[in-house]
Each structure stands twice: as structure tokens, then as C-alpha cells.
Design a protein around this motif. Structure first.
Motif, PDB file in Angstrom:
ATOM      1  N   ILE A   1     -69.610 113.799 -92.710  1.00  0.00           N
ATOM      2  CA  ILE A   1     -69.021 112.620 -93.350  1.00  0.00           C
ATOM      3  C   ILE A   1     -69.606 111.384 -92.684  1.00  0.00           C
ATOM      4  CG2 ILE A   1     -66.908 111.426 -93.970  1.00  0.00           C
ATOM      5  CD1 ILE A   1     -66.749 115.064 -92.901  1.00  0.00           C
ATOM      6  N   GLU A   2     -70.363 110.630 -93.461  1.00  0.00           N
ATOM      7  CA  GLU A   2     -70.987 109.409 -92.967  1.00  0.00           C
ATOM      8  C   GLU A   2     -70.052 108.242 -93.241  1.00  0.00           C
ATOM      9  OE1 GLU A   2     -75.489 108.225 -93.440  1.00  0.00           O
ATOM     10  OE2 GLU A   2     -74.341 107.404 -95.113  1.00  0.00           O
ATOM     11  N   VAL A   3     -69.786 107.458 -92.200  1.00  0.00           N
ATOM     12  CA  VAL A   3     -68.851 106.337 -92.306  1.00  0.00           C
ATOM     13  C   VAL A   3     -69.617 105.029 -92.159  1.00  0.00           C
ATOM     14  CG1 VAL A   3     -66.732 105.312 -91.406  1.00  0.00           C
ATOM     15  CG2 VAL A   3     -67.065 107.789 -91.258  1.00  0.00           C
ATOM     16  N   VAL A   4     -69.560 104.202 -93.188  1.00  0.00           N
ATOM     17  CA  VAL A   4     -70.288 102.926 -93.189  1.00  0.00           C
ATOM     18  C   VAL A   4     -69.319 101.795 -93.509  1.00  0.00           C
ATOM     19  CG1 VAL A   4     -72.104 101.569 -94.309  1.00  0.00           C
ATOM     20  CG2 VAL A   4     -72.475 103.994 -93.852  1.00  0.00           C
ATOM     21  N   ASN A   5     -69.360 100.735 -92.712  1.00  0.00           N
ATOM     22  CA  ASN A   5     -68.602  99.529 -93.015  1.00  0.00           C
ATOM     23  C   ASN A   5     -69.290  98.832 -94.184  1.00  0.00           C
ATOM     24  OD1 ASN A   5     -67.692  96.800 -93.070  1.00  0.00           O
ATOM     25  ND2 ASN A   5     -66.984  96.990 -90.941  1.00  0.00           N
ATOM     26  N   ALA A   6     -68.658  98.872 -95.354  1.00  0.00           N
ATOM     27  CA  ALA A   6     -69.313  98.376 -96.569  1.00  0.00           C
ATOM     28  C   ALA A   6     -69.402  96.863 -96.601  1.00  0.00           C
ATOM     29  CB  ALA A   6     -68.563  98.880 -97.794  1.00  0.00           C
ATOM     30  N   THR A   7     -68.649  96.184 -95.744  1.00  0.00           N
ATOM     31  CA  THR A   7     -68.688  94.714 -95.714  1.00  0.00           C
ATOM     32  C   THR A   7     -69.970  94.220 -95.065  1.00  0.00           C
ATOM     33  OG1 THR A   7     -66.280  94.725 -95.512  1.00  0.00           O
ATOM     34  CG2 THR A   7     -67.404  92.658 -95.049  1.00  0.00           C
ATOM     35  N   ASN A   8     -70.327  94.828 -93.924  1.00  0.00           N
ATOM     36  CA  ASN A   8     -71.528  94.356 -93.224  1.00  0.00           C
ATOM     37  C   ASN A   8     -72.662  95.375 -93.219  1.00  0.00           C
ATOM     38  OD1 ASN A   8     -70.726  96.277 -91.373  1.00  0.00           O
ATOM     39  ND2 ASN A   8     -69.811  94.793 -89.955  1.00  0.00           N
ATOM     40  N   GLY A   9     -72.434  96.538 -93.855  1.00  0.00           N
ATOM     41  CA  GLY A   9     -73.479  97.546 -93.968  1.00  0.00           C
ATOM     42  C   GLY A   9     -73.741  98.335 -92.707  1.00  0.00           C
TER      43      GLY A   9
ATOM     44  N   TYR B   1     -64.630 100.606 -96.474  1.00  0.00           N
ATOM     45  CA  TYR B   1     -65.541 101.608 -95.914  1.00  0.00           C
ATOM     46  C   TYR B   1     -66.152 102.442 -97.040  1.00  0.00           C
ATOM     47  CZ  TYR B   1     -63.777 100.599 -91.253  1.00  0.00           C
ATOM     48  OH  TYR B   1     -63.457  99.987 -90.081  1.00  0.00           O
ATOM     49  N   ASN B   2     -67.394 102.837 -96.810  1.00  0.00           N
ATOM     50  CA  ASN B   2     -68.066 103.765 -97.710  1.00  0.00           C
ATOM     51  C   ASN B   2     -68.145 105.112 -96.998  1.00  0.00           C
ATOM     52  OD1 ASN B   2     -69.369 104.655-100.002  1.00  0.00           O
ATOM     53  ND2 ASN B   2     -71.395 103.966 -99.363  1.00  0.00           N
ATOM     54  N   PHE B   3     -67.446 106.101 -97.535  1.00  0.00           N
ATOM     55  CA  PHE B   3     -67.457 107.452 -96.964  1.00  0.00           C
ATOM     56  C   PHE B   3     -68.344 108.329 -97.834  1.00  0.00           C
ATOM     57  CE2 PHE B   3     -63.263 105.626 -95.981  1.00  0.00           C
ATOM     58  CZ  PHE B   3     -63.272 105.720 -94.596  1.00  0.00           C
TER      59      PHE B   3
ATOM     60  N   SER C   1     -70.248 109.799-102.541  1.00  0.00           N
ATOM     61  CA  SER C   1     -69.607 108.672-101.851  1.00  0.00           C
ATOM     62  C   SER C   1     -68.330 108.208-102.524  1.00  0.00           C
ATOM     63  CB  SER C   1     -70.574 107.483-101.771  1.00  0.00           C
ATOM     64  OG  SER C   1     -71.712 107.819-101.014  1.00  0.00           O
ATOM     65  N   ILE C   2     -67.468 107.586-101.702  1.00  0.00           N
ATOM     66  CA  ILE C   2     -66.249 106.964-102.196  1.00  0.00           C
ATOM     67  C   ILE C   2     -65.988 105.719-101.363  1.00  0.00           C
ATOM     68  CG2 ILE C   2     -64.767 108.395-100.714  1.00  0.00           C
ATOM     69  CD1 ILE C   2     -62.638 108.314-102.866  1.00  0.00           C
ATOM     70  N   LEU C   3     -65.621 104.614-102.055  1.00  0.00           N
ATOM     71  CA  LEU C   3     -65.281 103.366-101.377  1.00  0.00           C
ATOM     72  C   LEU C   3     -63.774 103.296-101.183  1.00  0.00           C
ATOM     73  CD1 LEU C   3     -67.621 100.917-103.297  1.00  0.00           C
ATOM     74  CD2 LEU C   3     -67.709 101.337-100.837  1.00  0.00           C
ATOM     75  N   VAL C   4     -63.346 103.022 -99.958  1.00  0.00           N
ATOM     76  CA  VAL C   4     -61.908 102.979 -99.656  1.00  0.00           C
ATOM     77  C   VAL C   4     -61.620 101.797 -98.733  1.00  0.00           C
ATOM     78  CG1 VAL C   4     -59.928 104.210 -98.692  1.00  0.00           C
ATOM     79  CG2 VAL C   4     -61.749 105.502 -99.826  1.00  0.00           C
ATOM     80  N   TYR C   5     -60.597 101.008 -99.085  1.00  0.00           N
ATOM     81  CA  TYR C   5     -60.088  99.989 -98.179  1.00  0.00           C
ATOM     82  C   TYR C   5     -58.995 100.600 -97.314  1.00  0.00           C
ATOM     83  CZ  TYR C   5     -62.121  95.689-100.188  1.00  0.00           C
ATOM     84  OH  TYR C   5     -62.965  94.681-100.579  1.00  0.00           O
TER      85      TYR C   5
END
Length: 367
Positions: free
Chosen positions: A222-230, A254-256, A273-277
Motif C-alpha cells: 500500500i503506497e501512501v502519498v500526500n495528495a496535497t503536496n505530492g 491522501y492517495n492510497f 488507487s483511492i483518494l481519501v481525506y
């Protein structure tokens, strides 16, 4: 001296890559004194290569070229080879050399592209047989053929270990060289039905499904990426089709991405992928800065790093009467209240256009 009779039952007892072992019979009563001359001719270009001699009714001819058609002619002779009988011939292909540099150029979910090299001078006439075996259960599935030094093998199962063996062949595939094998896992299929089962302030619980028959041996990254700042934060692994990701920031997108993997995580499928706040933290220091006859001014604080994008919902309750106010600031004035009445004000921090809301904080106030 009369000429010896022609030999009979001439055959290739063994055929190798660079050698051929010939055997024959003779019926003449005088054969104990015979010697034999074996003429070797490259049947492709007609070049007469050399002669071999033998005092036995068998001989091994070495130093031949791989995958090449030779014409071997055996002459029985007597009188110190001065009197020679009529020759008997047999055409024989030597075996091709094993292929080399066999590799999987592309690995997909249900297909694998194999590529290899050959060094034999005669390789322009080669064909190739590719044997496909399921290495998990040992089932021999099928054979594919190719006239090129590459082939695509399709209709495979996802996430499964296969043993591919490539044989070079000549003479309409009747003479086949030694096989060279490679073990390859196909990629797992992408996971499906990925969803956030639980969303908290600093954690998210993800769940997904897999349909592959081989999925009992899968692990998941599971890759965890802060979608706000990449920023790519980290990876989590799971042997189950669910995982809890903790240590997240409140109110942050976050982009999981979930990747199914096999072969000790060395062969990985395509990510889903799934975007979750995450939920905002509850506000703090909620207080009534001003209390009037028909209005109340509320103020509060937030500590979250992401709070610049927060909206706030203020729930106003008087007995059974309820309504909401919204604010983009950390303060709000609630008007049109009834004098001398107890109200319960609850403030919720929200993000993602107010669709993801944190836990409310309440304060009772009399106008």
C-alpha cells in the motif's frame, strides 16, 4: 580381391550437437578382415568435409556443426583399403545448440513475452518449440511454436509460476536440441472494490477484493502519498485484503494505491488507487465571545496543519428545533435567537467541500 558387399542397417545410434554415432552391419563371411571408410558431406552446401576410418562396424563422427544436415556414406573395404565396396548413405541432422540469453522481455497478467538468442551458423532454418508448464502443480499445459527468436505466450493465469522451456529444432522440427528453461511469475490482477472502511483523524482502514485463483499466496503493498503536496510518504504491506494506515495528518487528502504481489513481492501487479481525506481534529477552546439578547458570537481554535482549507458547520439546537450555520472562519455570529433561551452550539470542522467532517465540540449558552 573381390569387392565387399555394401553394408546394411546403417543408422545413427546417437545424434548430438557436434557429433553423430553411426552403426551398421555386414553379412560377408570375410568381414572379419574388413575396414570401413566413412565419407562426411555437408548436404546443405555439398562440401565434402573429410573421411573417417574404422575397423569396427560403428564410428563416432565429431567436430560437426550444430543443426546441420550431413550425408554419411559408409564403404566396406579389404586389402588394406585398396579394394572398396559400394557405399551406403544416410542423411542425418545434428541437433541445434541450446538457445542462450533466454529472458522474459515483458510480463503481464495473462501473458509473457519471451526472447532468446542463438549462435549456430545454421540457425536461419531453425524453428522453436516452447513448452509451458504450471510450476505450482506440475501440469504440462501446452506447446507453442515460433519461427522467430521470440514469442508471446497468452492465456495464462494471473499471479502464477510457469516454467517455460525453449527447444531449437531443425528438419521440420524432427530434430530438436536440448531445452533451456526459465521460471516466470505472471503478474497478479489489479485488486477491485477498494474502499475506505473506516476514516479517522489520523488513520484510515482500507479493504479490497481479489479474484485470482492464486491469490492465497499474494501479499499487498500500500503506497501512501500526500495528495496535497505530492510527497510519497511510505509503503505499508499486508498479507490480508485489508490494512489500517496510521500516523496520518488530520484533514489531509491522501492517495492510497494497493498493489497485489507474488513471488516474495518481486512480481507486482498494477496498482489501484483511492483518494481519501482524513477527518479534521475536533476544534478546541470553543467559547461564546459575546452573548446578546437574540445573538451569540462564537470563537474557537484549530491546530491542524491543513486547517487553511477547513470549513465549519455550527449546529444550533433549542429543544427539538435544529438548524445549521456555516463559516469559513474560526468564528461566527448566530442571530435570530430567542431571548433568555438555552441553546446548544456544536462546531464541526470539515474538509473536502464539507463532505468529510470531524467530531463536533459543544457549548451550552443562554441568550
Amino acid at each position: 580381391f573381390t569387392e565387399p558387399s555394401p553394408v546394411h542397417d546403417l543408422k545413427a545410434e546417437y545424434v548430438g550437437v557436434t557429433s553423430v554415432k553411426l552403426k551398421w552391419s555386414v553379412s560377408d563371411a570375410a568381414s572379419t578382415s574388413y575396414t570401413y571408410r566413412i565419407e562426411v558431406v555437408n548436404a546443405t552446401n555439398g562440401a565434402s568435409l573429410w573421411n573417417r576410418t574404422s575397423s569396427l562396424t560403428e564410428v563416432e563422427i565429431a567436430e560437426l556443426n550444430p543443426g546441420t544436415l550431413y550425408n554419411f556414406t559408409v564403404f566396406a573395404a579389404v586389402n588394406d583399403s585398396q579394394t572398396e565396396g559400394e557405399g551406403v548413405s544416410i542423411p542425418v541432422y545434428t541437433k541445434p545448440s541450446p538457445v542462450h540469453d533466454l529472458k522474459a522481455e515483458y510480463v503481464g497478467v495473462t501473458s509473457v513475452n519471451l526472447k532468446w538468442s542463438v549462435s549456430d551458423a545454421a540457425s536461419t532454418s531453425y524453428t522453436y518449440r516452447i513448452e509451458v508448464v504450471n510450476a505450482t502443480n506440475g501440469a504440462s499445459l501446452w506447446n507453442r511454436t515460433s519461427s522467430l527468436t521470440e514469442v508471446e505466450i497468452a492465456e495464462l493465469n494471473p499471479g502464477t509460476l510457469y516454467n517455460f522451456t525453449v527447444f531449437a529444432a531443425v528438419n521440420d522440427s524432427q530434430t530438436e536440441g536440448e531445452g533451456v528453461s526459465i521460471l516466470v511469475y505472471t503478474k497478479p490482477s489489479p485488486v477491485h472494490d477498494l474502499k475506505a472502511e473506516y476514516v479517522g483523524v489520523t488513520s484510515v482502514k482500507l479493504k479490497w477484493s481479489v479474484s485470482d485463483a492464486a491469490s492465497t499466496s499474494y501479499t499487498y503493498r500500500i503506497e501512501v502519498v500526500n495528495a496535497t503536496n505530492g510527497a510519497s510518504l511510505w509503503n505499508r504491506t499486508s498479507s490480508l485484503t485489508e490494512v489500517e494506515i496510521a500516523e496520518l495528518n488530520p484533514g489531509t487528502l491522501y492517495n492510497f494505491t494497493v498493489f497485489a504481489a507474488v513471488n516474495d513481492s518481486q512480481t507486482e501487479g498494477e496498482g489501484v488507487s483511492i483518494l481519501v481525506y482524513t477527518k479534521p481534529s475536533p476544534v478546541h477552546d470553543l467559547k461564546a465571545e459575546y452573548v446578546g439578547v437574540t445573538s451569540v458570537k462564537l470563537k474557537w481554535s484549530v491546530s491542524d496543519a491543513a486547517s487553511t482549507s477547513y470549513m465549519y458547520r455550527i449546529e444550533v439546537v433549542n429543544g427539538t428545533s435544529l438548524w445549521n450555520r456555516t463559516s469559513s472562519l474560526t468564528e461566527v455570529e448566530i442571530a435570530e435567537l430567542i431571548p433568555g433561551t438555552l441553546y446548544n452550539f456544536t462546531v464541526f470542522a470539515a474538509v473536502n467541500d464539507s463532505r468529510m467532517e470531524g467530531e463536533g465540540v459543544s457549548i451550552p449558552v443562554y441568550t
